[in-house]
Each structure stands twice: as C-alpha cells, then as structure tokens.
Design a protein around this motif. Structure first.
Motif, mmCIF file in Angstrom:
data_model
loop_
_atom_site.group_PDB
_atom_site.id
_atom_site.type_symbol
_atom_site.label_atom_id
_atom_site.label_comp_id
_atom_site.label_asym_id
_atom_site.label_seq_id
_atom_site.Cartn_x
_atom_site.Cartn_y
_atom_site.Cartn_z
ATOM 1 N N SER A 1 -18.221 -0.549 82.995
ATOM 2 C CA SER A 1 -18.713 0.815 82.818
ATOM 3 C C SER A 1 -19.951 1.118 83.654
ATOM 4 C CB SER A 1 -19.006 1.077 81.334
ATOM 5 O OG SER A 1 -20.093 0.278 80.906
ATOM 6 N N VAL A 2 -20.473 0.123 84.360
ATOM 7 C CA VAL A 2 -21.640 0.342 85.209
ATOM 8 C C VAL A 2 -21.218 1.148 86.429
ATOM 9 C CG1 VAL A 2 -23.350 -0.790 86.692
ATOM 10 C CG2 VAL A 2 -22.830 -1.736 84.439
ATOM 11 N N LYS A 3 -21.911 2.211 86.701
ATOM 12 C CA LYS A 3 -21.630 3.059 87.854
ATOM 13 C C LYS A 3 -22.841 3.031 88.792
ATOM 14 C CE LYS A 3 -17.745 4.516 86.184
ATOM 15 N NZ LYS A 3 -16.610 3.719 86.472
ATOM 16 N N LEU A 4 -22.597 2.731 90.047
ATOM 17 C CA LEU A 4 -23.657 2.734 91.037
ATOM 18 C C LEU A 4 -23.886 4.159 91.518
ATOM 19 C CD1 LEU A 4 -22.576 -0.375 93.141
ATOM 20 C CD2 LEU A 4 -24.325 -0.255 91.358
ATOM 21 N N PRO A 5 -25.129 4.489 91.861
ATOM 22 C CA PRO A 5 -25.367 5.843 92.373
ATOM 23 C C PRO A 5 -24.641 6.041 93.697
ATOM 24 C CG PRO A 5 -27.348 4.478 92.570
ATOM 25 C CD PRO A 5 -26.321 3.678 91.811
ATOM 26 N N SER A 6 -24.151 7.243 93.917
ATOM 27 C CA SER A 6 -23.368 7.507 95.127
ATOM 28 C C SER A 6 -24.192 7.336 96.396
ATOM 29 C CB SER A 6 -22.758 8.902 95.077
ATOM 30 O OG SER A 6 -23.782 9.874 94.999
ATOM 31 N N LEU A 7 -25.500 7.418 96.306
ATOM 32 C CA LEU A 7 -26.335 7.220 97.490
ATOM 33 C C LEU A 7 -26.249 5.783 97.985
ATOM 34 C CD1 LEU A 7 -29.536 9.205 96.454
ATOM 35 C CD2 LEU A 7 -27.712 9.925 97.998
ATOM 36 N N GLY A 8 -25.870 4.849 97.106
ATOM 37 C CA GLY A 8 -25.761 3.454 97.487
ATOM 38 C C GLY A 8 -24.431 3.104 98.118
ATOM 39 N N ILE A 9 -23.527 4.053 98.187
ATOM 40 C CA ILE A 9 -22.193 3.803 98.751
ATOM 41 C C ILE A 9 -22.165 4.296 100.189
ATOM 42 C CG2 ILE A 9 -19.733 4.323 98.539
ATOM 43 C CD1 ILE A 9 -20.255 4.753 95.525
ATOM 44 N N ALA B 1 -20.915 5.751 103.765
ATOM 45 C CA ALA B 1 -19.967 6.832 104.037
ATOM 46 C C ALA B 1 -18.562 6.303 104.325
ATOM 47 C CB ALA B 1 -20.466 7.679 105.204
ATOM 48 N N TRP B 2 -18.451 5.183 105.048
ATOM 49 C CA TRP B 2 -17.134 4.664 105.396
ATOM 50 C C TRP B 2 -16.348 4.234 104.168
ATOM 51 C CZ3 TRP B 2 -16.232 -0.110 103.604
ATOM 52 C CH2 TRP B 2 -17.310 -0.963 103.431
ATOM 53 N N ALA B 3 -17.036 3.896 103.098
ATOM 54 C CA ALA B 3 -16.353 3.398 101.904
ATOM 55 C C ALA B 3 -15.468 4.466 101.263
ATOM 56 C CB ALA B 3 -17.362 2.875 100.894
ATOM 57 N N SER B 4 -15.779 5.709 101.476
ATOM 58 C CA SER B 4 -14.947 6.778 100.914
ATOM 59 C C SER B 4 -13.749 7.089 101.794
ATOM 60 C CB SER B 4 -15.781 8.040 100.698
ATOM 61 O OG SER B 4 -16.243 8.521 101.939
#
Length: 86
Positions: free
Chosen positions: A53-61, A63-66
C-alpha cells in the motif's frame, strides 16, 4: 526501448577494495540476521500488505517510466542480466 535510452549501466570493474567492502558487508549482514526479529507467516503477510500500500510520490518517478509497462521493464532487466552472465 533503445529510443527511450532504457538500459542498465555496465557494472563497475571489480577491485580489491570492492572485494574487501563486500566481505565486510557480508559480515555485517550475518550479524544483522542474527539480531533480526523472527517473523511467522502471519507477520510476513502483514508486512507484505503494508508495503504493497506504500505509494511513492510521482515526482520520484522518472518520465520514461510512464512510457513502458512493468513487464517491458522487467524484460529489459532480465535480458541485461542474462547478457552479463554469458
């Protein structure tokens, strides 16, 4: 995937310092495992559910990962690891 520049970097060359550091880390891991908390299956599942259930903030992802699926990324990692072993 090449166009997105998705690849794993080459591992660094082994050196005596790295071997010494690895040996020290193994010793620390052995010490840590002796002092770890024993967990039964119920506690293991609790940890798994909690971590799921842990969600990382989207800023840590990055751009290529999406732009690729999880399965595509796993395939890139698997192929890279296999190439390094041969």
């Amino acid at each position: 995937l090449q166009m997105l520049r998705l690849h794993l970097p080459d591992p660094p060359a082994d050196s005596e310092e790295e071997e010494e550091a690895a040996a020290a880390a193994e010793g620390a891991a052995a010490q840590s495992s002796r002092s770890s908390i024993p967990m039964d299956a119920e506690h293991v599942e609790l940890v798994k559910r909690t971590m799921a259930s842990v969600k990382l903030p989207s800023l840590g992802i990055p751009a290529w990962a999406s732009q690729i699926s999880e399965d595509q990324w796993k395939d890139v990692v698997q192929r890279t690891l296999q190439a390094r072993q041969s």
